[in-house]
Design a protein around this motif. Sequence first.
Motif, PDB file in Angstrom:
ATOM      1  N   ALA A  65       9.040 141.511  11.356  1.00  0.00           N
ATOM      2  CA  ALA A  65      10.379 141.613  10.785  1.00  0.00           C
ATOM      3  C   ALA A  65      11.387 141.161  11.818  1.00  0.00           C
ATOM      4  O   ALA A  65      11.408 141.662  12.940  1.00  0.00           O
ATOM      5  N   ASP A  66      12.225 140.191  11.413  1.00  0.00           N
ATOM      6  CA  ASP A  66      13.216 139.623  12.328  1.00  0.00           C
ATOM      7  C   ASP A  66      14.583 140.215  12.015  1.00  0.00           C
ATOM      8  O   ASP A  66      15.174 139.883  10.989  1.00  0.00           O
ATOM      9  N   GLU A  67      15.075 141.096  12.887  1.00  0.00           N
ATOM     10  CA  GLU A  67      16.356 141.782  12.686  1.00  0.00           C
ATOM     11  C   GLU A  67      16.463 142.361  11.278  1.00  0.00           C
ATOM     12  O   GLU A  67      17.421 142.068  10.553  1.00  0.00           O
ATOM     13  N   LYS A  77      13.814 135.634  20.330  1.00  0.00           N
ATOM     14  CA  LYS A  77      13.057 136.598  19.526  1.00  0.00           C
ATOM     15  C   LYS A  77      12.536 135.947  18.242  1.00  0.00           C
ATOM     16  O   LYS A  77      11.343 136.064  17.907  1.00  0.00           O
ATOM     17  N   SER A  78      13.454 135.264  17.546  1.00  0.00           N
ATOM     18  CA  SER A  78      13.023 134.620  16.292  1.00  0.00           C
ATOM     19  C   SER A  78      11.956 133.573  16.575  1.00  0.00           C
ATOM     20  O   SER A  78      10.983 133.439  15.823  1.00  0.00           O
ATOM     21  N   THR A  79      12.131 132.850  17.658  1.00  0.00           N
ATOM     22  CA  THR A  79      11.140 131.835  18.034  1.00  0.00           C
ATOM     23  C   THR A  79       9.773 132.472  18.254  1.00  0.00           C
ATOM     24  O   THR A  79       8.750 131.955  17.788  1.00  0.00           O
ATOM     25  N   GLN A 138      12.016 137.123   7.374  1.00  0.00           N
ATOM     26  CA  GLN A 138      12.810 136.200   8.193  1.00  0.00           C
ATOM     27  C   GLN A 138      14.223 136.750   8.374  1.00  0.00           C
ATOM     28  O   GLN A 138      14.702 137.547   7.570  1.00  0.00           O
ATOM     29  N   GLN A 139      14.859 136.242   9.420  1.00  0.00           N
ATOM     30  CA  GLN A 139      16.236 136.664   9.680  1.00  0.00           C
ATOM     31  C   GLN A 139      17.155 136.179   8.553  1.00  0.00           C
ATOM     32  O   GLN A 139      17.976 136.925   8.054  1.00  0.00           O
ATOM     33  N   ASP A 140      16.968 134.926   8.147  1.00  0.00           N
ATOM     34  CA  ASP A 140      17.726 134.419   6.995  1.00  0.00           C
ATOM     35  C   ASP A 140      16.786 134.423   5.800  1.00  0.00           C
ATOM     36  O   ASP A 140      16.109 133.450   5.522  1.00  0.00           O
TER      37      ASP A 140
HETATM   38 MG   LIG Z   1      16.947 135.614  15.869  1.00  0.00          MG
END
Ligand SMILES: [Mg+2]
Lengths: 300, 223
Positions: B158-160, B40-42, B84-86
């Motif tokens: 939006a990532d998570e 997903k993030s990719t 980002q997720q982070d």
């Molecule tokens: Mg991810």
Amino acid sequence: MSLMSLIVPDRRADRQADRVVPPSGHTAWLTSFTAGAMAFLAVFALALSLAAGRLADRWSDALERTATVRLSAPEDQMQLQTDAVLAILSTTPGIATARAMTDAEQRALLEPWFGPDLPIDALPLPRLIELTETGSGYDGEGLRQRLAAEAPGAVLDDHTRWRRPLAVAAGRLRLLGLLSIGLIGTATAAMITLAASAALAANAQVVRVLRQVGARDAYIARAFVRRFTLRALTGAAAGTLVGMIGVALLPSTDTAGGFLTGLGFQGLSWLYPLVLPPLMAVVAFIATRAAAFRKLRELT
Amino acid sequence: MIAFDNVAYSYGGGELLSDISLRLTPGSFHFLTGPSGAGKSTFLKLCYGELLPSAGRISLFDREVRSLSRDDIALTRRRIGMVQQDCQFLDHLPLAANVALPLTVAGKTSTPQDLTDLLGWVGLGQLADAKPPALSGGERQRAALARAIIIGPDVVLADEPTGNLDWEMSLRLLTLLVELNRMGKTVLIATHDLNLIRQAKAQVAARVLRISKRRVQLAGADL
Ligand SMILES: [Mg+2]
Ligand SMILES: Nc1ncnc2c1ncn2[C@@H]1O[C@H](COP(=O)(O)OP(=O)(O)O)[C@@H](O)[C@H]1O
């Protein structure tokens, strides 16, 4: 991004661009120190090459055009031989003027060594005949042979024999001084490149965030470049100032007139070292900019 | 707006994503779901020009990503807000400056009122002067969302975004995203939170993309 817009600090956009990069501790200090130390060295290299240049000019230009014929003869023949030498000299191609020194001039020459009370008339002093050459010069060996034939007591003393290597050495010294300035500039560029690359690497997260929110490379680079340029400028200004004070404190040229004491700047040449701080700033600007763009392409 | 044509991606080993063709049309609302490690993030990073496809074509605003210069990518990112997720920030600047960063780097200014409103909107009004390291995970995610939308992008990725939020705050964030979508923004949210997806479907015509077996497929109505 122009150099001027970096150095004129009161632009709002630049101040904001500055803030996005965290203030860094030791690389800042290192850059200022490097620029300062290098500017300090460059002041001396500059003083050296200017002084060497003056010496080279003086030795090879003014002095090389004069020579002396020293005539030793018994009292009664002196005038005769003097006339003979002058006649030879006046017909030698390449000699502009020739003139016998008067007793008063000879006394003035000797006075610093023997004092004013020298009984010059009682001494069997040689007569000195001063000659100056034309731009094309004369044939020293030919002149020597003619003198030997017609005025056996005359000896040609052309200072060029021992002076020429000195003039060459002074010219070399000037070149070495200029080369040193070039090396100092290159070393400064290398060190500032290293410091800028290190600063960018240490701020990889900052760069990543900035790229993420849509900052262009030029914007990110500017924050670093501006900072390093200003640091180099202030560091170099301090180094130049200290170097110039150092040169100013050297013993004055007039007192002994030797080579070492001639090392200072003279007259308008005091303005030359003032070029160093802006020059260092330009070096820092180019070096940091190149390093920043190279590093940025690596980072994301 | 964002178009994939036969896109594949691999980090160097085997292909993580294969043969993906899809379009995110303006004003659409999508979820992207799938198990952890599915990519997903990719996928979001591909939508954003951070990664380039190993095969196929990706168009961002009708321009092929490979043809974009670094400056073009930067300009494109001003039209795509990414959470980002982070979430990373500039730790030496206060939260308000961080949230306003996309405007700052674009040479624009925000009125203090707008910034205050936006921070209030994501529930961070009290923390405008706090430094990012002092924030909790949930606060960071909301700050990242505020930062993603401050410049008025056409697309919000939006990532998570609710990964660190309790249910109440998750709903609030979802409401923000739905509101943005009603304002015309294209929204894509990667999440494995099925409750969130159900909740959204009650508010907006959301479609669900699922990554399975390296493909991205439109999920059925079974959610
Ligand atoms: Mg991810
Ligand atoms: N930079 C990377 N280099 C190599 N492998 C990666 C990298 N980032 C992610 N991966 C791998 O790719 C797979 C998908 O990761 P990711 O897209 O983060 O999945 P998700 O977001 O769906 O959990 C994971 O197996 C992960 O280990």
